[in-house]
Write a protein that holds these residues in place. Structure first.
Motif, PDB file in Angstrom:
ATOM      1  N   VAL A 453       0.814  -1.261   0.010  1.00 28.43           N
ATOM      2  CA  VAL A 453      -0.046  -0.210  -0.064  1.00 28.43           C
ATOM      3  C   VAL A 453       0.750   1.131  -0.037  1.00 28.43           C
ATOM      4  O   VAL A 453       0.498   2.191  -0.745  1.00 28.43           O
ATOM      5  N   ARG A 454       1.984   1.187   0.665  1.00 34.60           N
ATOM      6  CA  ARG A 454       2.864   2.582   0.840  1.00 34.60           C
ATOM      7  C   ARG A 454       3.301   2.679  -0.527  1.00 34.60           C
ATOM      8  O   ARG A 454       3.681   3.966  -0.737  1.00 34.60           O
ATOM      9  N   THR A 455       3.490   1.881  -1.382  1.00 34.25           N
ATOM     10  CA  THR A 455       4.165   2.053  -2.666  1.00 34.25           C
ATOM     11  C   THR A 455       3.004   2.449  -3.558  1.00 34.25           C
ATOM     12  O   THR A 455       3.365   3.213  -4.515  1.00 34.25           O
ATOM     13  N   ALA A 456       1.892   2.416  -3.341  1.00 36.44           N
ATOM     14  CA  ALA A 456       0.701   2.900  -4.181  1.00 36.44           C
ATOM     15  C   ALA A 456       0.185   4.030  -3.759  1.00 36.44           C
ATOM     16  O   ALA A 456      -0.461   4.888  -4.601  1.00 36.44           O
ATOM     17  N   LEU A 457       0.248   4.540  -2.482  1.00 31.36           N
ATOM     18  CA  LEU A 457      -0.564   5.517  -1.737  1.00 31.36           C
ATOM     19  C   LEU A 457       0.462   6.329  -1.060  1.00 31.36           C
ATOM     20  O   LEU A 457       1.573   5.718  -0.435  1.00 31.36           O
ATOM     21  N   ALA A 458       0.150   7.486  -0.409  1.00 33.46           N
ATOM     22  CA  ALA A 458       0.726   8.470   0.462  1.00 33.46           C
ATOM     23  C   ALA A 458       0.954   7.280   1.581  1.00 33.46           C
ATOM     24  O   ALA A 458       0.333   6.701   2.127  1.00 33.46           O
TER      25      ALA A 458
END
Length: 496
Positions: A453-458
């Motif tokens: 998720v961190r790679t896709a969103l803030a």
């Protein structure tokens, strides 16, 4: 056009009536109002020379800087729209913004995410030397007076459907909101605002523009740093900054030795240590703990606690230039004491979302802007905010929409289904918790899914907790969030 008053017009008038007032401070840069007016004229001419015209979008990709205000004012002069994008977003999120807005120009600061996006077809202007050469190398020229009813600012918000939408705000709406805010805040000549909160957030932008409106001084710093905030408050005699809760505690701790004089800061009472450092302000805004109800789509604040001191409703009373109604599903006003949707119309409201005709039609049913939030009018006429109609998580100052995080989780090859709730957090009010169903035979660890998720969103949207389940309870096609809260410790939602 004799009734029109754009942001550009406000600047032009200050250049004449406040020739010695410092308008902008950013590092070693100090710009008076006449100098700012000249720079904005040059920047508008330069952007026009690059093909930017009325209605076109100009995006800022970077941290806080004087250039954000200059770009907004230049767009006002051109009739274009300025969008300060959230620089904390992932590459995928920023690419979505560029694809959605199709900007005519992008002014950018170097970062890994932004560097990877420069294949996106548009004019790219690097902040710093290239930006300054563009301004200094252009001769200013006159432009027809811009219509203050046309959009000038775009701020992304409302990712309830999994992707955000750009709320469009006109000069007329921004001037009206700034005027209401400066009255409640009792801003006076000499008011100095420290822009240490993100300028892609309406909470910082609304004070930046109110300071412009009153002819005060805007001080810019790239991002919140407690020590630097202390230094700037002392050096620039700052009246107000973008501070709340933990940020106030961090500033007080950074100045525990009393190195900096923070007495110019006229701010809300918070703690004994804090109150001893600053001047506790007696304006309605600060007496009421800076409270009320607002959202980007209304320019910032729709209601103010400062207009309802001692009132029953903890959102206060409406801003002087708007109307607020609590409406039922049929568009009729519900009686006092009953819960309905907070709806509004008036001078500070936005012009709709960019390229979202269906959403705009839905949001303006029955001739009112539907905020998507539930509220109640109390017997004394004040308003209570009950909570979002759709689920939202509040972590620190950030709004996090479960659908957005769920969409990111479901792109992991091992995830069959996912739902996101907010759980109480002692530091941030709420933290994101993901309930995940894995595909048969697939494996994944909580850390792996958090990193995905961190790679896709803030980073602030990343789940801090991940649990696995056999199924996600549903109401129709959507997760049963109440059941998930009950099973997995959800709570502390806004308004609860």
């Amino acid at each position: 056009m004799i009734h029109s008053l754009s942001l550009s017009d406000v600047l032009a008038d200050h250049a004449r009536s406040r020739p010695r007032v410092t308008a902008v401070v950013d590092g070693d840069l100090r710009i008076t109002y006449p100098e700012l007016d000249d720079r904005v004229s040059r920047l508008a001419a330069a952007l026009a020379g690059l093909g930017v015209s009325g209605g076109d979008r100009v995006v800022w990709l970077g941290r806080n800087a004087y250039a954000v205000l200059e770009l907004l004012l230049a767009c006002s002069r051109l009739g274009a729209v300025c969008c300060p994008a959230n620089w904390r977003q992932s590459q995928d999120e920023l690419r979505f913004v560029l694809t959605d807005l199709t900007p005519a120009a992008v002014v950018w600061e170097p970062s890994e995410a932004v560097e990877a996006l420069r294949d996106h077809g548009t004019t790219w202007i690097r902040a710093g030397e290239e930006y300054e050469r563009l301004i200094s190398g252009t001769v200013p020229r006159e432009f027809p007076q811009a219509d203050d009813a046309e959009p000038v600012l775009a701020l992304y918000t409302a990712a309830f459907g999994g992707r955000p939408s750009a709320a469009l705000l006109s000069s007329a709406a921004l001037v009206a909101h700034a005027t209401s805010l400066l009255v409640v805040r009792q801003m006076e000549p000499g008011f100095t605002f420290l822009n240490n909160g993100p300028l892609f957030h309406v909470g910082t932008m609304m004070f930046c523009l109110a300071t412009l409106q009153i002819g005060g001084t805007n001080v810019f710093t790239p991002a919140f740093d407690p020590g630097e905030v202390c230094r700037l408050i002392d050096a620039e005699r700052v009246t107000q900054a973008f501070l709340f809760g933990q940020m106030i505690d961090a500033v007080a701790e950074a100045n525990a030795d009393g190195k900096y004089d923070l007495s110019s800061l006229r701010f809300v009472s918070h703690s004994a240590e804090w109150d001893d450092m600053i001047t506790v302000d007696d304006s309605p805004w600060c007496r009421s703990k800076m409270g009320g109800y607002g959202q980007t789509e209304v320019g910032g604040m729709l209601t103010f606690l400062g207009l309802a001191e001692g009132g029953a409703g903890f959102a206060g009373r409406p801003s002087p230039l708007v109307q607020v109604r609590i409406l039922g599903p049929d568009g009729g006003e519900v009686p006092a004491g009953e819960v309905g949707e907070i709806c509004a119309r008036g001078k500070t409201l936005f012009s709709g979302y960019f390229a979202r005709p269906d959403l705009n039609a839905e949001k303006t049913k029955y001739g009112w802007h539907h905020t998507g939030d539930l509220g109640r009018r109390e017997p004394d006429g004040t308003i209570t905010f009950v909570g979002p109609k759709l689920r939202m998580i509040k972590s620190g100052a950030e709004n996090i929409y479960p659908a957005e995080v769920e969409r990111a989780l479901k792109t992991h090859p091992a995830v069959a289904d996912a739902a996101v709730i907010g759980v109480p957090d002692p530091d941030w009010h709420q933290a994101v918790k993901a309930v995940v169903v894995l595909d048969a035979g697939a494996t994944a660890t909580p850390d792996e899914l958090m990193e995905h998720v961190r790679t896709a969103l803030a980073a602030y949207k990343r789940p801090r907790h991940v649990v696995f389940a056999d199924t996600i309870p549903k109401r129709g096609f959507t997760p049963d969030y109440d059941a998930l809260d009950e099973a997995h410790g959800g709570g502390n939602y806004p308004g609860s």
